[in-house]
Design a protein around this motif. Structure first.
Motif, PDB file in Angstrom:
ATOM      1  N   ALA A   1      25.480  50.474   5.050  1.00 25.54           N
ATOM      2  CA  ALA A   1      26.573  50.279   6.008  1.00 25.54           C
ATOM      3  C   ALA A   1      26.437  48.923   6.680  1.00 25.54           C
ATOM      4  O   ALA A   1      25.391  48.268   6.628  1.00 25.54           O
ATOM      5  N   ALA A   2      27.509  48.497   7.324  1.00 24.74           N
ATOM      6  CA  ALA A   2      27.509  47.204   8.002  1.00 24.74           C
ATOM      7  C   ALA A   2      26.441  47.158   9.086  1.00 24.74           C
ATOM      8  O   ALA A   2      26.265  48.122   9.836  1.00 24.74           O
ATOM      9  N   ALA A   3      25.717  46.040   9.176  1.00 27.37           N
ATOM     10  CA  ALA A   3      24.679  45.865  10.198  1.00 27.37           C
ATOM     11  C   ALA A   3      24.363  44.386  10.324  1.00 27.37           C
ATOM     12  O   ALA A   3      23.978  43.741   9.338  1.00 27.37           O
ATOM     13  N   TYR A   4      24.527  43.844  11.518  1.00 26.09           N
ATOM     14  CA  TYR A   4      24.213  42.434  11.757  1.00 26.09           C
ATOM     15  C   TYR A   4      22.706  42.255  11.878  1.00 26.09           C
ATOM     16  O   TYR A   4      21.978  43.168  12.269  1.00 26.09           O
ATOM     17  N   ALA A   5      22.243  41.071  11.515  1.00 21.67           N
ATOM     18  CA  ALA A   5      20.829  40.751  11.675  1.00 21.67           C
ATOM     19  C   ALA A   5      20.522  40.586  13.155  1.00 21.67           C
ATOM     20  O   ALA A   5      21.322  40.035  13.918  1.00 21.67           O
ATOM     21  N   ALA A   6      19.379  41.088  13.603  1.00 24.20           N
ATOM     22  CA  ALA A   6      18.983  40.950  15.004  1.00 24.20           C
ATOM     23  C   ALA A   6      18.752  39.481  15.323  1.00 24.20           C
ATOM     24  O   ALA A   6      18.280  38.717  14.478  1.00 24.20           O
ATOM     25  N   PRO A   7      19.099  39.058  16.535  1.00 24.15           N
ATOM     26  CA  PRO A   7      18.903  37.642  16.912  1.00 24.15           C
ATOM     27  C   PRO A   7      17.463  37.206  16.710  1.00 24.15           C
ATOM     28  O   PRO A   7      16.526  37.919  17.074  1.00 24.15           O
ATOM     29  N   GLY A   8      17.298  36.042  16.102  1.00 23.04           N
ATOM     30  CA  GLY A   8      15.966  35.492  15.891  1.00 23.04           C
ATOM     31  C   GLY A   8      15.221  36.075  14.712  1.00 23.04           C
ATOM     32  O   GLY A   8      14.035  35.792  14.518  1.00 23.04           O
ATOM     33  N   THR A   9      15.880  36.920  13.911  1.00 16.79           N
ATOM     34  CA  THR A   9      15.217  37.513  12.747  1.00 16.79           C
ATOM     35  C   THR A   9      15.852  37.008  11.466  1.00 16.79           C
ATOM     36  O   THR A   9      16.994  36.547  11.460  1.00 16.79           O
ATOM     37  N   GLN A  10      15.089  37.107  10.402  1.00 21.97           N
ATOM     38  CA  GLN A  10      15.572  36.696   9.094  1.00 21.97           C
ATOM     39  C   GLN A  10      16.208  37.891   8.378  1.00 21.97           C
ATOM     40  O   GLN A  10      15.716  39.021   8.461  1.00 21.97           O
ATOM     41  N   LEU A  11      17.272  37.637   7.694  1.00 20.98           N
ATOM     42  CA  LEU A  11      17.938  38.683   6.922  1.00 20.98           C
ATOM     43  C   LEU A  11      17.062  39.085   5.737  1.00 20.98           C
ATOM     44  O   LEU A  11      16.490  38.236   5.052  1.00 20.98           O
ATOM     45  N   VAL A  12      16.930  40.394   5.525  1.00 19.88           N
ATOM     46  CA  VAL A  12      16.183  40.883   4.368  1.00 19.88           C
ATOM     47  C   VAL A  12      17.093  40.747   3.151  1.00 19.88           C
ATOM     48  O   VAL A  12      18.015  41.546   2.950  1.00 19.88           O
ATOM     49  N   GLU A  13      16.836  39.710   2.355  1.00 21.52           N
ATOM     50  CA  GLU A  13      17.730  39.437   1.226  1.00 21.52           C
ATOM     51  C   GLU A  13      17.459  40.351   0.040  1.00 21.52           C
ATOM     52  O   GLU A  13      18.379  40.795  -0.631  1.00 21.52           O
ATOM     53  N   LYS A  14      16.181  40.634  -0.226  1.00 20.05           N
ATOM     54  CA  LYS A  14      15.851  41.517  -1.339  1.00 20.05           C
ATOM     55  C   LYS A  14      15.658  42.929  -0.788  1.00 20.05           C
ATOM     56  O   LYS A  14      14.542  43.375  -0.543  1.00 20.05           O
ATOM     57  N   GLU A  15      16.773  43.609  -0.610  1.00 21.92           N
ATOM     58  CA  GLU A  15      16.696  44.933  -0.011  1.00 21.92           C
ATOM     59  C   GLU A  15      16.044  45.919  -0.981  1.00 21.92           C
ATOM     60  O   GLU A  15      16.099  45.746  -2.198  1.00 21.92           O
ATOM     61  N   PRO A  16      15.411  46.964  -0.451  1.00 23.21           N
ATOM     62  CA  PRO A  16      14.802  47.975  -1.330  1.00 23.21           C
ATOM     63  C   PRO A  16      15.871  48.765  -2.071  1.00 23.21           C
ATOM     64  O   PRO A  16      17.064  48.656  -1.789  1.00 23.21           O
ATOM     65  N   VAL A  17      15.425  49.591  -3.008  1.00 23.43           N
ATOM     66  CA  VAL A  17      16.360  50.443  -3.752  1.00 23.43           C
ATOM     67  C   VAL A  17      16.994  51.432  -2.785  1.00 23.43           C
ATOM     68  O   VAL A  17      16.293  52.221  -2.140  1.00 23.43           O
ATOM     69  N   GLN A  18      18.305  51.364  -2.667  1.00 21.51           N
ATOM     70  CA  GLN A  18      19.007  52.191  -1.685  1.00 21.51           C
ATOM     71  C   GLN A  18      19.492  53.494  -2.320  1.00 21.51           C
ATOM     72  O   GLN A  18      20.688  53.783  -2.367  1.00 21.51           O
ATOM     73  N   ILE A  19      18.552  54.293  -2.809  1.00 23.02           N
ATOM     74  CA  ILE A  19      18.884  55.582  -3.418  1.00 23.02           C
ATOM     75  C   ILE A  19      17.938  56.627  -2.842  1.00 23.02           C
ATOM     76  O   ILE A  19      16.720  56.447  -2.877  1.00 23.02           O
ATOM     77  N   LEU A  20      18.503  57.700  -2.300  1.00 25.97           N
ATOM     78  CA  LEU A  20      17.661  58.773  -1.791  1.00 25.97           C
ATOM     79  C   LEU A  20      16.964  59.490  -2.949  1.00 25.97           C
ATOM     80  O   LEU A  20      17.407  59.444  -4.093  1.00 25.97           O
ATOM     81  N   GLY A  21      15.871  60.190  -2.619  1.00 19.12           N
ATOM     82  CA  GLY A  21      15.067  60.840  -3.637  1.00 19.12           C
ATOM     83  C   GLY A  21      15.572  62.207  -4.042  1.00 19.12           C
ATOM     84  O   GLY A  21      16.697  62.625  -3.730  1.00 19.12           O
TER      85      GLY A  21
END
Length: 530
Positions: free
Chosen positions: A442-462
């Motif tokens: 879902a939409a989520a802005y990066a927190a101020p002063g933090t780097q965006l996680v570009e290589k996100e983990p696998v977004q699939i539940l188990g």
């Protein structure tokens, strides 16, 4: 007169002259058996009239499944005809073996399960009817098998593997109790693509709220033209933010015949891409259509060779095809600059005729000059295309050029299907939101002063998310907010998610060559069961 011996014999029946009218046990048994036989014959005749379908069942195991109904009365279409060769006293009573002699391969190739089977396993699996049991009614499924057909091997797979080392879990008896976690989630693959779903779901795909980098309608029009704007938004206000949803990129069907399809097609046509290869008709819908750079990325992230200069000439940049690298990319960029130099009337093309009145100008020197200008522009462009702000490295892992070796983009794995050894149908699960199984998208802005996680983990539940529905009715389900509800009740057999044939090639579908019979039949032979 001497007494006749026959008188002695007849005297034994004195007082019992009618002995032949009194039947003994053997004679009485014959009468009883005859009466029983007559009664059974009469009952059979009555049954033939009263319940013909029930009587027909006595001659067969029962009605065949609907796909085989055309051959209901032609046993030889599926069973090997009887033969007198090799007949013996024992074989006369071995009806099960004769019943299992099938000719399924006439219509079904029956691709092997896998190559790692013991001799006993191969013998068992060679008989189609050991698992596929027909004559159980028109609506009976020949492919939805009982778990016992699978667990006879998978409950102790090492004992049934030829080399003792199976490729999958050694013991599985039930999806709910001991099925392991999905393999790609137990050991997630290394991500080589820099992509954030959260970022792309933000309004304007901005890192922070109100960020100047936000994609507006005006920016999109400047980058890729009106066709791209029409595909993503109906707004005509240049200041409005472009907002995406899951269906902006992830589609189960091309939507042929809709306005959305027409807008998509216009955008692809503008990029010169073959529309039908990206938007196939009548997609099955089980898996999402593949993500394609030209179809889903180029509108906002154009891949362009940079502007350059050759002497007093200003050379405009141009679009570069995606997926090309190394020598192919060098040739593409060099060719683009050559075309631009020619279009700009480079001085090398206007050299005067040489002395002596030569009319035909030697072309070697002008060509070398033109080539040198194009090579110089290409040499400056390639590093920018590879590792520049809008180049390959924006989304890919790139090994920079070193010496004569060009920059190399890391290969992306094929993740159109994340679970190659299981079946999952997105169409059957359309009633649930995407985030139900894919958290963190879902939409989520990066927190101020933090780097965006570009290589996100696998977004699939188990696997537990599947057991919320696919488990016995009343199964306790714990939701993400830790509340518990009763779930379950949906089928959870082995064949609901796994297939047997051609299992060594999980990315091949029902249309795989392995499933075609060796010699297809024409219609007459097909219906004739030949």
């Amino acid at each position: 007169m001497p007494r006749s011996p026959s008188r002695d014999l007849s005297d034994r029946y004195t007082g019992n002259r009618r002995y032949f009218r009194r039947p003994d046990g053997l004679r009485g048994g014959r009468y009883l058996l005859a009466a029983v036989a007559f009664g059974l014959a009469a009952l059979w005749a009555v049954a033939e009239v009263a319940a013909p379908a029930r009587v027909a069942y006595s001659f067969s195991h029962g009605p065949v499944a609907s796909p085989h109904a055309a051959w209901e009365n032609d046993c030889a279409a599926c069973h090997v005809p009887s033969s007198t060769s090799g007949i013996s006293a024992a074989s006369m009573f071995d009806t099960r073996t004769r019943w299992q002699a099938m000719t399924c391969e006439k219509c079904h190739a029956g691709a092997a399960h896998n190559d790692n089977l013991t001799a006993t396993g191969r013998e068992f699996h060679a008989q189609c009817s050991n698992c596929h049991r027909d004559h159980n009614g028109r609506n009976f499924s020949l492919v939805r098998l009982a778990d016992s057909d699978c667990t006879r091997c998978h409950a102790n797979l090492p004992a049934n593997a030829a080399n003792g080392s199976p490729k999958c879990e050694a013991k599985v008896t039930n999806f709910v109790t001991d099925h392991p976690e999905f393999r790609p989630l137990k050991a997630p693959p290394e991500r080589t693509l820099k992509f954030s779903h959260s970022l792309h779901m933000n309004p304007g795909q901005a890192h922070t709220k109100g960020g100047q980098e936000a994609m507006t309608v005006g920016k999109l029009r400047t980058l890729s033209g009106e066709a791209a704007v029409g595909r993503y938004t109906d707004s005509k206000n240049d200041a409005d933010l472009v907002t995406l949803d899951c269906a902006s990129c992830h589609q189960l069907d091309s939507g042929a015949g809709t306005k959305g399809y027409d807008k998509f097609k216009l955008a692809l046509d503008a990029a010169g891409d073959p529309t039908r290869s990206v938007l196939p008709a009548r997609a099955a819908g089980a898996t999402l259509l593949p993500i394609n750079f030209e179809a889903h990325c180029r509108a906002c992230h154009p891949l362009r060779a940079p502007d350059g200069a050759a002497g007093n000439l200003v050379i405009s940049g141009f679009d570069v095809p995606h997926r090309k690298q190394g020598a192919d990319l060098t040739a593409e960029v060099s060719g683009g600059y050559l075309r631009s130099l020619v279009a700009k009337d480079h001085p090398a093309l206007a050299q005067p005729a040489g002395p002596g009145g030569m009319v035909d100008q030697p072309l070697a020197q002008p060509a070398a000059t033109l080539r040198g200008a194009a090579d110089a522009l290409t040499a400056k462009a390639l590093p920018l295309l590879a590792t520049g702000a809008g180049g390959c490295a924006k989304c890919h892992d790139v090994t920079p050029a070193a010496g004569d070796a060009p920059a190399k983009v890391a290969k992306l794995p094929n993740h159109s299907v994340w679970f190659p050894w299981a079946l999952f149908d997105h169409t059957a699960h359309r009633g649930a939101t995407c985030a139900t199984c894919h958290p963190g998208t879902a939409a989520a802005y990066a927190a101020p002063g933090t780097q965006l996680v570009e290589k996100e983990p696998v977004q699939i539940l188990g696997i537990d998310s599947c057991r919320a529905c696919h488990a016995p009715a009343g199964t306790k389900v714990t939701l993400p907010d830790r509340t518990a509800i009763a779930g379950g009740g949906v089928r959870h057999g082995c064949t609901d998610c796994h297939r047997y044939h051609n299992a060594d090639h999980g990315l091949q579908g029902r249309g795989a060559k392995a499933g075609f019979p060796a010699k297809p039949l024409d219609l007459a032979d097909f219906l004739g069961g030949k």
